[in-house]
Design a protein around this motif. Structure first.
Motif, PDB file in Angstrom:
ATOM      1  N   ALA A 187      47.925  37.806  41.789  1.00 50.30           N
ATOM      2  CA  ALA A 187      47.023  36.751  41.312  1.00 50.30           C
ATOM      3  C   ALA A 187      46.096  37.274  40.230  1.00 50.30           C
ATOM      4  O   ALA A 187      45.850  36.592  39.228  1.00 50.30           O
ATOM      5  CB  ALA A 187      46.217  36.184  42.481  1.00 50.30           C
ATOM      6  N   GLU A 188      45.587  38.483  40.408  1.00 50.75           N
ATOM      7  CA  GLU A 188      44.676  39.044  39.405  1.00 50.75           C
ATOM      8  C   GLU A 188      45.401  39.345  38.089  1.00 50.75           C
ATOM      9  O   GLU A 188      44.833  39.199  37.023  1.00 50.75           O
ATOM     10  CB  GLU A 188      43.984  40.308  39.928  1.00 50.75           C
ATOM     11  N   SER A 189      46.662  39.736  38.175  1.00 52.05           N
ATOM     12  CA  SER A 189      47.373  40.088  36.946  1.00 52.05           C
ATOM     13  C   SER A 189      48.076  38.903  36.289  1.00 52.05           C
ATOM     14  O   SER A 189      48.185  38.846  35.066  1.00 52.05           O
ATOM     15  CB  SER A 189      48.390  41.210  37.209  1.00 52.05           C
ATOM     16  N   GLU A 190      48.539  37.925  37.106  1.00 49.58           N
ATOM     17  CA  GLU A 190      49.343  36.835  36.543  1.00 49.58           C
ATOM     18  C   GLU A 190      48.823  35.437  36.878  1.00 49.58           C
ATOM     19  O   GLU A 190      49.380  34.456  36.387  1.00 49.58           O
ATOM     20  CB  GLU A 190      50.789  36.962  37.034  1.00 49.58           C
ATOM     21  N   GLY A 191      47.814  35.335  37.723  1.00 50.59           N
ATOM     22  CA  GLY A 191      47.297  34.027  38.133  1.00 50.59           C
ATOM     23  C   GLY A 191      47.953  33.552  39.417  1.00 50.59           C
ATOM     24  O   GLY A 191      49.044  34.002  39.780  1.00 50.59           O
TER      25      GLY A 191
END
Length: 198
Positions: free
Chosen positions: A26-30
């Motif tokens: 989630a932090e890297s790609e949403g």
């Protein structure tokens, strides 16, 4: 009995891996990139194994949110308690809140933006949520005067959340983050001097 303990430990480690992987994705790609299929591939478990830990994707997001709330509560409390006085404490709390939102946007979104089954602002709210709110209220309460401290805390928190959300969406001037916080604290505290600590 030791076998049961080992089994529970393995289950807890698997659960932690699922949550850590969901958070990293989630932090890297949403959050749109985080699906049970993708998580199953990333952690090398089948989807049924994931469903053995979490009933659905929303439950995974809520578990990440709970971890985020725990982190944020610790960070806010530590920032406020390190400050030399109430005004500096409120500044420190506000900066810590906005820094957390900036450095962990997906977790912040899980906690405060995405739909959730967590009960906020009710008598049924989990103690963890009440503790997080209490940390913010502890910073605001010295300035409440005749105002209801809980309502003033909601107003202050709303202002921070608005800034966090608008900052993340690049809707506000990036070089004015500090002046916005300073102005908010000055209005709330009645103290127009600069904070004593950055």
């Amino acid at each position: 009995m030791p076998t049961q303990s080992r089994r529970e430990r393995v289950r807890e480690e698997r659960r932690d891996l699922i949550l850590r992987t969901a958070r990293e994705l989630a932090e890297s790609e949403g959050w749109d990139a985080v699906t049970t299929r993708r998580l199953a591939e990333e952690v090398d478990y089948s989807q049924p194994v994931l469903y053995g830990h979490f009933k659905n994707m929303n439950a995974i997001v809520d578990a990440v949110a709970i971890e985020g709330i725990e982190e944020l509560t610790r960070i806010l409390g530590a920032a406020r308690r390190r400050a030399p006085d109430a005004v500096a404490g409120l500044h420190a709390l506000a900066r810590a809140y906005l820094d957390y939102a900036s450095h962990h946007p997906a977790v912040y979104e899980a906690v405060f933006v995405r739909p959730t089954d967590l009960a906020f602002a009710s008598v049924d709210s989990p103690l963890l949520l009440k503790s997080a709110f209490a940390e913010i209220q502890a910073g605001v309460e010295p300035f409440a005067g005749a105002d209801d401290p809980e309502t003033l805390t909601e107003v202050f928190w709303s202002a921070l959340h608005g800034q966090a959300t608008l900052n993340h969406g690049s809707r506000l001037r990036p070089n004015h983050r500090r002046p916005r916080v300073d102005l908010l604290i000055a209005r709330l505290s009645g103290n127009n001097s600069s904070p004593s600590a950055d």
